[in-house]
Design a protein around this motif. Structure first.
Motif, mmCIF file in Angstrom:
data_model
loop_
_atom_site.group_PDB
_atom_site.id
_atom_site.type_symbol
_atom_site.label_atom_id
_atom_site.label_comp_id
_atom_site.label_asym_id
_atom_site.label_seq_id
_atom_site.Cartn_x
_atom_site.Cartn_y
_atom_site.Cartn_z
ATOM 1 N N SER A 116 37.684 73.650 16.548
ATOM 2 C CA SER A 116 37.580 72.865 15.647
ATOM 3 C C SER A 116 36.587 72.876 14.468
ATOM 4 O O SER A 116 36.635 72.304 13.341
ATOM 5 N N THR A 117 35.446 73.073 15.132
ATOM 6 C CA THR A 117 34.730 73.864 14.287
ATOM 7 C C THR A 117 33.869 74.808 13.176
ATOM 8 O O THR A 117 33.989 74.958 12.026
ATOM 9 N N LEU A 118 35.006 75.926 13.246
ATOM 10 C CA LEU A 118 35.332 76.656 12.481
ATOM 11 C C LEU A 118 35.871 76.291 11.580
ATOM 12 O O LEU A 118 36.898 76.114 11.375
ATOM 13 N N ALA A 119 35.254 76.883 10.908
ATOM 14 C CA ALA A 119 36.046 76.718 9.412
ATOM 15 C C ALA A 119 36.830 77.629 9.508
ATOM 16 O O ALA A 119 37.061 78.704 7.688
ATOM 17 N N ILE A 120 38.258 77.732 9.546
ATOM 18 C CA ILE A 120 39.014 78.962 8.993
ATOM 19 C C ILE A 120 40.620 78.572 8.317
ATOM 20 O O ILE A 120 40.804 77.466 8.356
ATOM 21 N N ARG A 121 40.622 78.631 7.619
ATOM 22 C CA ARG A 121 41.097 77.786 6.393
ATOM 23 C C ARG A 121 43.184 78.700 6.462
ATOM 24 O O ARG A 121 42.899 78.945 7.191
ATOM 25 N N LYS A 122 43.741 77.710 6.048
ATOM 26 C CA LYS A 122 45.060 77.700 6.263
ATOM 27 C C LYS A 122 45.986 78.155 7.574
ATOM 28 O O LYS A 122 46.937 78.648 7.981
ATOM 29 N N VAL A 123 45.336 77.667 8.630
ATOM 30 C CA VAL A 123 45.505 78.693 10.110
ATOM 31 C C VAL A 123 46.006 76.625 10.822
ATOM 32 O O VAL A 123 45.156 75.823 10.797
ATOM 33 N N ARG A 124 47.027 77.229 10.548
ATOM 34 C CA ARG A 124 47.596 75.136 12.169
ATOM 35 C C ARG A 124 47.185 75.971 13.424
ATOM 36 O O ARG A 124 48.010 77.333 13.531
ATOM 37 N N TRP A 125 46.503 75.353 13.886
ATOM 38 C CA TRP A 125 46.365 75.829 15.480
ATOM 39 C C TRP A 125 47.256 74.465 16.724
ATOM 40 O O TRP A 125 46.588 73.284 16.051
ATOM 41 N N VAL A 126 47.266 74.761 18.047
ATOM 42 C CA VAL A 126 47.552 74.035 19.044
ATOM 43 C C VAL A 126 47.600 74.376 20.148
ATOM 44 O O VAL A 126 47.509 75.819 20.507
ATOM 45 N N VAL A 127 46.825 73.915 21.685
ATOM 46 C CA VAL A 127 46.524 74.342 22.723
ATOM 47 C C VAL A 127 48.448 73.845 23.336
ATOM 48 O O VAL A 127 48.262 72.880 23.041
ATOM 49 N N ASP A 128 48.626 74.589 23.889
ATOM 50 C CA ASP A 128 49.726 74.786 24.749
ATOM 51 C C ASP A 128 49.096 75.324 26.822
ATOM 52 O O ASP A 128 49.164 75.955 26.706
ATOM 53 N N VAL A 129 49.306 73.966 27.298
ATOM 54 C CA VAL A 129 48.976 74.077 28.070
ATOM 55 C C VAL A 129 50.133 74.272 29.607
ATOM 56 O O VAL A 129 51.215 73.727 28.961
#
Length: 728
Positions: free
Chosen positions: A710-723
């Motif tokens: 979450s500290t990564l300043a990457i724009r336009k990417v939605r991400w999620v962890v799937d356990v």
DNA sequence: AGCACGCCGACT
DNA sequence: GTCGGCGTGCTC
């Protein structure tokens, strides 16, 4: 001044502190209305404290605490905490999204909202009231009293019909203690519920589980189709009920609810039962939830979201069809209701029964390792009922026309002559899965997904089954202009058409999502089948799940091969359980069923096991494969899923995320790969697989890693962890 | 998630 | 000169 720590529905993992002068420790778990930014929202009080890290000038005051309903019990808050940590999802979102919508708004629950479905009746005191003591001019009151005396109970709707003034009167009478809510009691007596005699196997299953109702145990009830798992559930529930306990029954799909609900109501006709699923409206959902929360509802039947219901007297959990993938939510909070149910049972120290004819390999593995208690029902409960005979039609020898081979057609003909029902299973709806140009090999593709458009001939449309996109049928090939474009392959509609041509006098019914979309359509269809108003059924997996069709004696399976050599390592497991379930539809009553599977690979080990009805051999084979390949259940997995408009951005993000991870011996990180369906609804998707042989270490890793990501300043990417992902 | 703030281009 | 595009950052 006390400070409350509030969980709020925002994608931030922290609680928010507010001043609340009247708050005390008993308020934990209550709803509270607070100012948040410019808005006024409702959250849940998670803790009370005298101090805060937040500078005083930033601290706002809560508007008010809602005390009209009981707080969420600590056990449920504990489940939320676990769920939030395990699935790496913000606590506030976990909690608020699991609550009925009416508890999420800034209004107190109005009592009449749950009266609406809650019958009221006279109390002992109310019965002593003499109508003569009510002044004759108070006609509404007299009328209401008479109505109450005549009927044992009345709903608010019925009361309102008496007179608009009646509901006011009702509130007075409630305060006087003349009337009170009554637990919902089925008024229609059960149709002389026949209580079947248990087989020796069932008997032993029941006694084993009921002997240990006071402690946590995960029971895997592995029973072949028709072995009478439901009867075992009923007996165990009965035992839990006799101790005054609540039972939570989780089922995979909303379609199965009415069937199981009917069975339960017939057996436990005086026991309050609520049904919780996504098909309810807001009021119905709240009503059921409140009945569960107050401990009035003793049986709670529901789909995965029901695992989050507050249940003060919970004494037993049953997860039916535990292998079913619908227990895992595939968006937002990617939780497994089955796994959360096990956590809940452990925390509550109560038994949980996982039932299935084809257990998931994970559960089977745990059972043979002794982590779960394994109970087997190997024979069918109905006397003389035999397992269906499964045979294969080699499509390399028997060429098929419109998907149907001659031996299958002959079998259908014979079945029709015997006046029995046939089921043709093809897990593909629409007319044909592809629209193809014969001269340049162009095929119709979805603009927003990397998928082909499915031909729906009846309404002359091309449809994407992933995003719902719809377009008209082209007249000619858009690429080469040739008019020779044609549907290719089979779907339910095409098979239906071809069966109509072959058997013009047969009554044919197609059952898929297209034909059951209408409300109540499903019930009507089931009725049609049960009363034998139909000879041939054509259906997708919708039809495969948990329904008994007494007249069905032939099952034909088309197009199963596609899952045989899939890249998804769970495809075989799924195919097997699906085919096992469909096959189980045949020959329920005293006649043995017949299953014909059209395949190019009749010698495939999966088909051999299916023919032998041998789950164990296949499970052992698959487990060996998984062990060699290092797949679950031998390792624990998690995915970092990401999406953006451009796959390059996604892959780049994943690469950076992988770079952030501290390499550990215990954690294995794979290269980023595009998802199976790269484009979905205009987004390009990819994921990064993380594996570990230690669940604990994987969790620790994910916790630290997601903070870094979450500290990564990457724009336009939605991400999620799937356990514990099940789709790739 | 919303929503405001703020910094850039293209308009009356 | 301002209108509005969305990239960034905050909400107790």
């Amino acid at each position: 001044m006390p400070i409350i720590r509030v969980a709020i529905n925002v994608p931030v993992g922290t609680l928010f502190d507010y001043q609340a002068e009247d708050a005390n420790v008993l308020d934990i778990g209550l709803r509270v209305c607070v100012p948040f930014g410019k808005k006024k929202i409702t959250g849940i009080i998670m803790a009370i404290s005298m101090e805060t890290q937040i500078p005083i000038e930033k601290l706002k005051s809560a508007y008010g605490i809602f005390r009209e309903i009981n707080p969420l019990p600590p056990a449920l808050l504990n489940l939320f905490h676990f769920c939030s940590q395990y699935y790496h999802h913000p606590l506030g979102m976990v909690i608020l999204n699991s609550l009925p919508a009416m508890l999420r708004n800034n209004k107190p629950v109005k009592l009449k909202e749950w009266w609406a479905q809650h019958p009221l009746g006279l109390t002992d005191l109310g019965r002593q009231v003499d109508i003569a003591n009510i002044p004759a001019r108070n006609r509404v009151a007299r009328r209401l009293l008479t109505e109450f005396q005549n009927a044992t109970n009345l709903t608010v709707q019925q009361i309102k019909q008496i007179s608009p003034r009646a509901s006011k009167l009702l509130i007075e009478w409630k305060q006087l203690g003349w009337v009170a809510e009554k637990p919902i009691i089925q008024t229609t007596p059960s149709e002389t519920a026949i209580i079947p005699t248990l087989t020796a196997e069932q008997e032993s299953a029941v006694t084993t589980v009921t002997a240990r109702l006071e402690q946590f145990n995960t029971w895997l009830l592995h029973g072949v189709t028709g072995s009478g798992k439901t009867e075992v559930y009923l007996r165990i529930i009965e035992s839990a009920l006799s101790r005054g306990k609540q039972t939570l029954v989780l089922i995979p799909e909303i379609n199965l609810t009415p069937q199981l609900e009917a069975v339960f109501r017939a057996r436990f006709c005086t026991i309050p039962l609520v049904n919780l699923h996504s098909g309810l409206n807001d009021t119905e959902r709240l009503t059921g939830w409140l009945q569960a929360q107050r401990g009035e509802a003793k049986i709670i039947l529901g789909t995965r979201l029901a695992v989050f219901t507050p249940l003060p007297e919970l004494g037993l959990i049953i997860v039916d069809e535990e292998h079913d993938s619908s227990f895992k939510q595939q968006d937002g909070l990617r939780y497994s209701a089955r796994d959360l149910a096990i956590f809940r049972a452990r925390e509550t120290n109560i038994p949980i029964v996982l039932g299935s004819a084809t257990p998931s390999l994970e559960s089977y593995f745990n059972a043979i390792n002794g982590r779960y208690q394994y109970i087997r029902l190997a024979s069918r409960a109905v006397k003389n009922a035999r397992l269906p005979m499964i045979q294969y039609i080699d499509t390399r020898i028997h060429k098929s026309q419109d998907g149907l081979s001659v031996p299958l057609l002959k079998a259908i003909e014979k079945c029709l002559a015997e006046q029995r029902q046939t089921l043709i299973f093809i897990n593909r709806r629409g007319y044909a899965p592809v629209l193809l140009c014969k001269s340049c090999a162009w095929s119709a593709l979805c603009q927003r997904c990397s998928s082909r458009l499915v031909v729906h001939l009846r309404d002359k449309k091309l449809r994407c089954h992933h995003c719902g996109h719809e377009e008209n049928f082209p007249r000619a090939c858009p690429q080469c202009g040739n008019q020779d474009i044609a549907p290719f392959g089979q779907g339910t509609q095409r098979v239906e058409e071809s069966l109509i041509a072959h058997f013009p006098s047969a009554r044919i019914l197609r059952i898929d999502r297209d034909s059951t979309r209408r409300k109540n359509a499903w019930q009507e269809i089931l009725h049609t089948i049960h009363t034998h108003q139909v000879d041939i059924l054509i259906g997708t997996q919708l039809l495969a799940k948990g329904h008994d069709f007494q007249n069905l004696s032939l099952v034909g399976i088309l197009n199963a091969d596609t899952s045989l050599y899939s890249t998804d390592f769970r495809a075989s497991e799924r195919l097997f359980s699906q085919l096992m379930q469909v096959s189980g539809r045949a020959g329920r009553a005293n006649a043995a069923g017949h299953v014909l599977i059209q395949t190019e690979f009749p010698d495939h080990p999966l088909y051999y096991s299916l023919q032998q009805h041998d789950y164990d051999v296949l499970a052992q084979t698959l487990l060996t494969e998984r062990k060699m390949a290092g797949f679950p259940p031998y390792v624990y997995q998690a995915l970092l899923r990401a999406e953006a408009h451009d796959i390059k951005i996604v892959l780049n993000f994943l690469k950076q995320a992988a770079h952030l991870a501290k390499p550990t011996q215990a954690i294995q990180i794979f290269d980023p790969v595009p998802a199976q369906l790269v484009r979905l609804k205009g987004m390009e998707r990819a994921y990064l697989l993380i594996q570990s042989s230690s669940r604990k270490q994987l969790q620790a890793f994910l916790t630290e890693w997601s903070v870094q990501i979450s500290t990564l300043a990457i724009r336009k990417v939605r991400w999620v962890v799937d356990v514990d992902p099940i789709e790739f």
